[in-house]
Write a protein that holds these residues in place. Structure first.
Motif, PDB file in Angstrom:
ATOM      1  N   ALA A 288       0.817  -1.220   0.000  1.00 12.26           N
ATOM      2  CA  ALA A 288       0.000   0.000   0.000  1.00 12.26           C
ATOM      3  C   ALA A 288       0.848   1.266   0.000  1.00 12.26           C
ATOM      4  O   ALA A 288       0.389   2.320  -0.456  1.00 12.26           O
ATOM      5  N   SER A 289       2.071   1.168   0.476  1.00  8.99           N
ATOM      6  CA  SER A 289       2.914   2.372   0.513  1.00  8.99           C
ATOM      7  C   SER A 289       3.191   2.901  -0.895  1.00  8.99           C
ATOM      8  O   SER A 289       3.499   4.087  -1.060  1.00  8.99           O
ATOM      9  N   ALA A 290       3.049   2.071  -1.912  1.00  7.50           N
ATOM     10  CA  ALA A 290       3.213   2.548  -3.292  1.00  7.50           C
ATOM     11  C   ALA A 290       2.125   3.560  -3.656  1.00  7.50           C
ATOM     12  O   ALA A 290       2.355   4.448  -4.483  1.00  7.50           O
ATOM     13  N   PHE A 291       0.946   3.462  -3.041  1.00  5.03           N
ATOM     14  CA  PHE A 291      -0.155   4.380  -3.336  1.00  5.03           C
ATOM     15  C   PHE A 291       0.075   5.772  -2.758  1.00  5.03           C
ATOM     16  O   PHE A 291      -0.587   6.727  -3.155  1.00  5.03           O
ATOM     17  N   VAL A 292       0.975   5.874  -1.770  1.00  2.00           N
ATOM     18  CA  VAL A 292       1.175   7.157  -1.082  1.00  2.00           C
ATOM     19  C   VAL A 292       2.621   7.645  -1.168  1.00  2.00           C
ATOM     20  O   VAL A 292       3.011   8.577  -0.466  1.00  2.00           O
ATOM     21  N   ALA A 293       3.403   7.034  -2.027  1.00  5.28           N
ATOM     22  CA  ALA A 293       4.838   7.352  -2.115  1.00  5.28           C
ATOM     23  C   ALA A 293       5.088   8.817  -2.460  1.00  5.28           C
ATOM     24  O   ALA A 293       6.094   9.384  -2.043  1.00  5.28           O
ATOM     25  N   ASP A 294       4.190   9.442  -3.187  1.00  2.07           N
ATOM     26  CA  ASP A 294       4.379  10.835  -3.597  1.00  2.07           C
ATOM     27  C   ASP A 294       3.995  11.846  -2.514  1.00  2.07           C
ATOM     28  O   ASP A 294       4.126  13.045  -2.719  1.00  2.07           O
ATOM     29  N   GLN A 295       3.562  11.376  -1.345  1.00  2.00           N
ATOM     30  CA  GLN A 295       3.109  12.284  -0.290  1.00  2.00           C
ATOM     31  C   GLN A 295       4.195  12.622   0.729  1.00  2.00           C
ATOM     32  O   GLN A 295       3.939  13.359   1.678  1.00  2.00           O
ATOM     33  N   GLY A 296       5.386  12.079   0.560  1.00  2.00           N
ATOM     34  CA  GLY A 296       6.438  12.307   1.550  1.00  2.00           C
ATOM     35  C   GLY A 296       6.206  11.427   2.768  1.00  2.00           C
ATOM     36  O   GLY A 296       5.110  10.892   2.965  1.00  2.00           O
ATOM     37  N   PRO A 297       7.221  11.266   3.625  1.00  2.00           N
ATOM     38  CA  PRO A 297       7.095  10.341   4.761  1.00  2.00           C
ATOM     39  C   PRO A 297       5.956  10.675   5.729  1.00  2.00           C
ATOM     40  O   PRO A 297       5.222   9.783   6.138  1.00  2.00           O
ATOM     41  N   ILE A 298       5.788  11.929   6.083  1.00  2.00           N
ATOM     42  CA  ILE A 298       4.731  12.301   7.048  1.00  2.00           C
ATOM     43  C   ILE A 298       3.350  12.076   6.445  1.00  2.00           C
ATOM     44  O   ILE A 298       2.476  11.459   7.071  1.00  2.00           O
ATOM     45  N   GLY A 299       3.134  12.564   5.232  1.00  2.00           N
ATOM     46  CA  GLY A 299       1.839  12.373   4.569  1.00  2.00           C
ATOM     47  C   GLY A 299       1.543  10.906   4.320  1.00  2.00           C
ATOM     48  O   GLY A 299       0.417  10.439   4.518  1.00  2.00           O
ATOM     49  N   ALA A 300       2.571  10.151   3.875  1.00  2.00           N
ATOM     50  CA  ALA A 300       2.391   8.722   3.610  1.00  2.00           C
ATOM     51  C   ALA A 300       2.072   7.972   4.898  1.00  2.00           C
ATOM     52  O   ALA A 300       1.158   7.137   4.933  1.00  2.00           O
ATOM     53  N   GLY A 301       2.815   8.283   5.958  1.00  2.00           N
ATOM     54  CA  GLY A 301       2.571   7.619   7.244  1.00  2.00           C
ATOM     55  C   GLY A 301       1.177   7.904   7.768  1.00  2.00           C
ATOM     56  O   GLY A 301       0.469   7.002   8.225  1.00  2.00           O
ATOM     57  N   ALA A 302       0.754   9.165   7.681  1.00  2.00           N
ATOM     58  CA  ALA A 302      -0.583   9.535   8.159  1.00  2.00           C
ATOM     59  C   ALA A 302      -1.675   8.874   7.323  1.00  2.00           C
ATOM     60  O   ALA A 302      -2.663   8.352   7.866  1.00  2.00           O
ATOM     61  N   ALA A 303      -1.509   8.900   6.001  1.00  2.00           N
ATOM     62  CA  ALA A 303      -2.524   8.296   5.128  1.00  2.00           C
ATOM     63  C   ALA A 303      -2.656   6.804   5.388  1.00  2.00           C
ATOM     64  O   ALA A 303      -3.777   6.274   5.487  1.00  2.00           O
ATOM     65  N   LEU A 304      -1.527   6.115   5.512  1.00  2.00           N
ATOM     66  CA  LEU A 304      -1.584   4.672   5.770  1.00  2.00           C
ATOM     67  C   LEU A 304      -2.168   4.379   7.143  1.00  2.00           C
ATOM     68  O   LEU A 304      -2.981   3.464   7.301  1.00  2.00           O
ATOM     69  N   ALA A 305      -1.782   5.149   8.145  1.00  2.00           N
ATOM     70  CA  ALA A 305      -2.300   4.920   9.500  1.00  2.00           C
ATOM     71  C   ALA A 305      -3.818   5.078   9.548  1.00  2.00           C
ATOM     72  O   ALA A 305      -4.529   4.225  10.095  1.00  2.00           O
ATOM     73  N   VAL A 306      -4.321   6.154   8.963  1.00  2.00           N
ATOM     74  CA  VAL A 306      -5.768   6.413   8.976  1.00  2.00           C
ATOM     75  C   VAL A 306      -6.516   5.358   8.164  1.00  2.00           C
ATOM     76  O   VAL A 306      -7.532   4.814   8.618  1.00  2.00           O
ATOM     77  N   ALA A 307      -6.025   5.065   6.967  1.00  2.00           N
ATOM     78  CA  ALA A 307      -6.705   4.077   6.113  1.00  2.00           C
ATOM     79  C   ALA A 307      -6.731   2.705   6.769  1.00  2.00           C
ATOM     80  O   ALA A 307      -7.779   2.054   6.836  1.00  2.00           O
ATOM     81  N   PHE A 308      -5.592   2.260   7.270  1.00  2.00           N
ATOM     82  CA  PHE A 308      -5.515   0.919   7.856  1.00  2.00           C
ATOM     83  C   PHE A 308      -6.341   0.816   9.137  1.00  2.00           C
ATOM     84  O   PHE A 308      -7.082  -0.152   9.327  1.00  2.00           O
ATOM     85  N   ALA A 309      -6.217   1.785  10.035  1.00  2.00           N
ATOM     86  CA  ALA A 309      -6.948   1.711  11.309  1.00  2.00           C
ATOM     87  C   ALA A 309      -8.459   1.797  11.086  1.00  2.00           C
ATOM     88  O   ALA A 309      -9.228   1.010  11.653  1.00  2.00           O
ATOM     89  N   GLY A 310      -8.893   2.738  10.258  1.00  2.00           N
ATOM     90  CA  GLY A 310     -10.331   2.908  10.022  1.00  2.00           C
ATOM     91  C   GLY A 310     -10.973   1.721   9.333  1.00  2.00           C
ATOM     92  O   GLY A 310     -12.013   1.207   9.770  1.00  2.00           O
ATOM     93  N   ILE A 311     -10.347   1.279   8.271  1.00  2.00           N
ATOM     94  CA  ILE A 311     -10.905   0.135   7.534  1.00  2.00           C
ATOM     95  C   ILE A 311     -10.824  -1.126   8.375  1.00  2.00           C
ATOM     96  O   ILE A 311     -11.776  -1.912   8.428  1.00  2.00           O
ATOM     97  N   ASN A 312      -9.704  -1.310   9.067  1.00  2.00           N
ATOM     98  CA  ASN A 312      -9.559  -2.549   9.830  1.00  2.00           C
ATOM     99  C   ASN A 312     -10.511  -2.618  11.016  1.00  2.00           C
ATOM    100  O   ASN A 312     -10.919  -3.700  11.411  1.00  2.00           O
ATOM    101  N   LEU A 313     -10.891  -1.476  11.577  1.00  2.00           N
ATOM    102  CA  LEU A 313     -11.889  -1.506  12.650  1.00  2.00           C
ATOM    103  C   LEU A 313     -13.185  -2.131  12.133  1.00  2.00           C
ATOM    104  O   LEU A 313     -13.754  -3.017  12.782  1.00  2.00           O
ATOM    105  N   CYS A 314     -13.618  -1.707  10.958  1.00  2.00           N
ATOM    106  CA  CYS A 314     -14.844  -2.274  10.371  1.00  2.00           C
ATOM    107  C   CYS A 314     -14.673  -3.753  10.045  1.00  2.00           C
ATOM    108  O   CYS A 314     -15.575  -4.567  10.305  1.00  2.00           O
ATOM    109  N   VAL A 315     -13.524  -4.116   9.487  1.00  2.00           N
ATOM    110  CA  VAL A 315     -13.240  -5.511   9.149  1.00  2.00           C
ATOM    111  C   VAL A 315     -13.255  -6.377  10.413  1.00  2.00           C
ATOM    112  O   VAL A 315     -13.861  -7.456  10.433  1.00  2.00           O
ATOM    113  N   CYS A 316     -12.607  -5.902  11.457  1.00  2.00           N
ATOM    114  CA  CYS A 316     -12.535  -6.666  12.714  1.00  2.00           C
ATOM    115  C   CYS A 316     -13.905  -6.826  13.361  1.00  2.00           C
ATOM    116  O   CYS A 316     -14.227  -7.901  13.897  1.00  2.00           O
TER     117      CYS A 316
END
Length: 194
Positions: free
Chosen positions: A126-154
């Protein structure tokens, strides 16, 4: 931080499909019920979010660049997953027959994400989808996407397990279910080294 539809769909597909978290949450919902499994659910969502966020910040690249550290993590992950598979296989229908038999705590679920190979694999990809956002933007985008979606999945998988547990009143059916869950969990340990 930019969350694209492609990123969200990829993360959903990666996290919804069977893996260690899905297996453990389904089995926990079946064995202990939905409410006692909620700390496990919350811990997985937070742990996956942290792991994905750190991957976006550069931890994933560091692990890829240090093969010895990656191998150590793989061996620890395989051992822990095989131990969890053994516990699932040995579990009984009686909810608390063995002393100390309980669902994962919030902290145990968070820590498990550090050795969960599926989470790392999906986060790396998934980090390939956010590679152009820089480390802070990429980290934030992945954290929010993974935590939010995974809460529903769980929530879905633990609820499904809880409903399934009601159908598995027969000890023979219960044993088949837990053997399948344990076997799937053990197989996921082998995927760590691929």
């Amino acid at each position: 931080m930019i969350l694209t539809l492609e990123l969200l769909l990829f993360v959903f597909a990666g996290l919804f499909s069977p893996g260690p978290n899905v297996i453990l949450l389904t089995a926990s919902g079946a064995r202990f019920g939905f409410r006692p499994t909620v700390p496990h659910v919350l811990g997985v969502a937070v742990g996956v979010g942290v792991t994905a966020g750190l991957t976006g910040l550069g931890l994933g690249a560091l692990l890829q660049a240090m093969p010895v550290l990656k191998l150590v993590l793989q061996v620890i992950a395989a051992g822990w997953i095989l131990w969890l598979a053994y516990k699932l296989f040995r579990s009984t229908r009686t909810k608390r027959q063995e002393a100390g038999d309980k669902p994962f705590t919030f902290i145990e679920a968070v820590l498990f994400q550090w050795v969960n190979p599926k989470v790392w694999a999906v986060a790396f990809a998934a980090s390939a989808f956010v590679a152009d956002q820089g480390p802070i933007g990429a980290g934030a985008a992945l954290a929010v996407a993974f935590a939010g979606i995974n809460l529903c999945v769980c929530l879905f998988w633990s609820s499904a397990g809880h409903l399934l547990g009601r159908l598995l009143a027969d000890e023979r059916l219960w044993r088949i279910f837990m053997t399948v869950m344990a076997s799937l969990m053990a197989c996921s340990a082998a995927l760590i080294f691929l």
